[in-house]
Design a protein around this motif. Sequence first.
Motif, PDB file in Angstrom:
ATOM      1  N   LYS A  32       7.247   2.038 -16.073  1.00 55.77           N
ATOM      2  CA  LYS A  32       6.178   1.114 -16.500  1.00 55.77           C
ATOM      3  C   LYS A  32       6.254   0.830 -17.999  1.00 55.77           C
ATOM      4  O   LYS A  32       5.985  -0.283 -18.452  1.00 55.77           O
ATOM      5  CB  LYS A  32       4.806   1.708 -16.152  1.00 55.77           C
ATOM      6  N   GLU A  54       6.991  -2.791 -20.302  1.00 57.59           N
ATOM      7  CA  GLU A  54       6.324  -3.260 -21.530  1.00 57.59           C
ATOM      8  C   GLU A  54       7.328  -3.577 -22.634  1.00 57.59           C
ATOM      9  O   GLU A  54       7.205  -4.585 -23.336  1.00 57.59           O
ATOM     10  CB  GLU A  54       5.333  -2.199 -22.035  1.00 57.59           C
ATOM     11  N   PHE A  79       6.159  -5.401 -12.281  1.00 58.04           N
ATOM     12  CA  PHE A  79       6.295  -4.206 -11.460  1.00 58.04           C
ATOM     13  C   PHE A  79       7.001  -4.574 -10.152  1.00 58.04           C
ATOM     14  O   PHE A  79       6.567  -5.472  -9.434  1.00 58.04           O
ATOM     15  CB  PHE A  79       4.922  -3.592 -11.170  1.00 58.04           C
ATOM     16  N   THR A 126       4.999   4.732  -6.705  1.00 53.99           N
ATOM     17  CA  THR A 126       6.287   5.074  -7.306  1.00 53.99           C
ATOM     18  C   THR A 126       6.820   6.389  -6.752  1.00 53.99           C
ATOM     19  O   THR A 126       6.092   7.164  -6.132  1.00 53.99           O
ATOM     20  CB  THR A 126       6.168   5.214  -8.846  1.00 53.99           C
TER      21      THR A 126
END
Lengths: 450, 450
Positions: free
Chosen positions: B297, B301, B317, B360
């Motif tokens: 994650k 970014e 995602f 995940t």
Amino acid sequence: MHSIKKYLLKPDFYDGWEVTLQGWVSSNRGNKKIRFVSLNDGSTVKNIQIVFKSETFDLELVDSLRTGAALVVKGTLHSTPEAKQPIELQASEIVSYKNVDQDYPIQNQEMKMDVLRELPHMRHRTSLIKAIMLIRSTLAQEVHKYFAARYFYYMNSPIITSNDGEGAGETFNVSDGSKDGFFGKGNKATLGVTGQLHGESYAIGMNKIYTFAPTFRAENSNTKRHLAEFWMIEPEVAFYDLHDAIKLAHNLIKVVVRNVLHKNKFELEYIEETLQNGIIERLEKFVESSLKIVDYKEVLEILDKVKDRFEDKNIHFGLDLGSEHERYLTDEYFKAPVAVINFPKDFKAFYMYQNEDGKTVAAFDLLVPGVGEMVGGSQRESDYDKLLKRVQELGIDEKDLQWYLDLRRFGHAASAGFGIGFERLVMYVTGIENIRDVIPYPRTAGNIRM
Amino acid sequence: MHSIKKYLLKPDFYDGWEVTLQGWVSSNRGNKKIRFVSLNDGSTVKNIQIVFKSETFDLELVDSLRTGAALVVKGTLHSTPEAKQPIELQASEIVSYKNVDQDYPIQNQEMKMDVLRELPHMRHRTSLIKAIMLIRSTLAQEVHKYFAARYFYYMNSPIITSNDGEGAGETFNVSDGSKDGFFGKGNKATLGVTGQLHGESYAIGMNKIYTFAPTFRAENSNTKRHLAEFWMIEPEVAFYDLHDAIKLAHNLIKVVVRNVLHKNKFELEYIEETLQNGIIERLEKFVESSLKIVDYKEVLEILDKVKDRFEDKNIHFGLDLGSEHERYLTDEYFKAPVAVINFPKDFKAFYMYQNEDGKTVAAFDLLVPGVGEMVGGSQRESDYDKLLKRVQELGIDEKDLQWYLDLRRFGHAASAGFGIGFERLVMYVTGIENIRDVIPYPRTAGNIRM
């Protein structure tokens, strides 16, 4: 984190150490005040004893841990020189655990080998199979170490090949199900029965090479000594002749056996105790042995003198030695490992060096006491014309082998090598008699469990 | 007999020694009074120079020795610190030789890699392929050494299997041509795409295991990075979590690379000189590097901030990182090896540990500068019910995997591991960009040469 084996090897040194152990419960006994749990972590066949006392632990929980449960436990090591076990752990904290379901198929009592064969994913959790498999791994690692220390090139011959090596047939076919085949129309694709031919190509240029890889034979024979998938060790050395190859084979086996005697002492002791097969003495004798080298024709004379004792009494030039003959040579006549050399060419492979007598080839079989043939090898024919003639005599398709023949035209002074069936070596070193019990997931006719 | 490499490494020490050398001629020049023959014995990419003088030799014979000829020669070593070559042999006697036919296809001048691919049985006799293949062998032996020194069990998972591992399809079928099949009616038999599942069964009980064996994929993609037959290294360790596995992967690669830098100095120098690919500096940097661990994650970014530079600008995602994204992370943003962790479960395998977020899994990809993904691994799901549910969601036949599911019921506390494509590692360490040039006999769609 240290392995349990380290603590067992040096109990005095580790006396008083605070450590964490992890492994699987192999037995659990005791009463309401104290429990003794044997833990095994796979580093050796031996277990370490863990002592749980009711002052510190809820013994009901400890009691509930069944054979096979995973356990991580903290405590203090105490060397116990007077006890059967040289060291134990006084537990202070259970870090974590995971129990097994009740139907865990591995039991504490001795289990039959054929029952265990149905459980290839579990059977290494019995002591006997664990001991065998640990020795297998050491043997493989020692083979690599032996060759690496002597600057041998580790050669990866192809597994999928369009050559079938010795022309023996009995190969598996490989396909992706497409019409033309994955490797292109008209291209045969089989699983290699040997890495030797490709290995030879690298010996010319790399000088000393070895392969150590799976090989395959679609042989429909259900014996204790055959697998459809097995590992082979095949060294090949340029400039070597027959006798150089024999020396290498004998030395290789001696060195790896010597190191296994040292590294797997606990495992060999366990096997000897369990099977009463005198395995340690056999191996120690082998390590001290010197090798007899004897010509095939001389062997015939030796055997002829005692031919009445054999099933096959017809001792003549052309005889392929049976195991009764081999046993007589190693166990009674020479009482030592024996390399028989210069066999009749008719039952040996096409690539072997043709002796001047026109009848024999510079091949050898290395026979060891108690087992029989362990290694087969030869000097290779270096002469292009002689090799081609032999290929033609045997009706082998020379087109497939042109690249191999060509090696003889391009700097092939001499070359010799041999093959060791790795599982046969494991059988020899453990004394285990069924080859299915020395490889994790055996493949045989009709059997592809998991 | 010592290898030529030994003399080249310690020229002063061997100055004045009388020795016999054996190898293959790699060049032959000179005049009627003196000839200089370069000899290579496969111990290193470097040659040793042999000086033949007309006082002692029939130089016509020496002159006739072509590149590729086998030669055994006696003489005296002279260290030559002022010359380009640190040591040479003053020849006193030709012990034996075998010339090559005139059509020997390996030439002195540089040959194109695609031409050499047609000659897999000969191409290791060029300096570049010899250097690559020597590094390959060292890497493999160092991998075994690394694990043996740390008490890892060398696991031989089966090659022929009835499981297809990741459920990816694309497997080769194996048959002996008989109607019911060699392994029995109704039994699938395919070539393994991974040794991991069987490896896991041994990690439970043996604790630390690794496989190192050929694996197969019938993938019809003709890229520079894919083979139908390739070798995989797959460690699996019980009680390990995701971060333990990442540490092991990084340390393993560092240690073997460091040892190759030392052991294959001559080969790396040759590659660097020939290809100008800065390979030594890259490897030295890697050995000194520390690893960044970054959550998937967080990666999103980082990438989102510079998304305009990418072909695939849709950073969200669920994105499977492309090589442009990977390169940015390793080569620009972190300037270091990076382990990306906790990927969306949808593009990862069924057996991976399911994180609490439900989205995940505890997987990692280890990315290295200049190359991208080198290692993929994960912690495994230990919970029987969660694993079963995932198998069902993905429509995998659970009957085939019952034995694997059962491992979770019998002492599976935790387990983690990873896979390294061995040829990818060789590519990384040599800087060679086509995977066909780092394995002796490459197998790809439409190609099964020899």
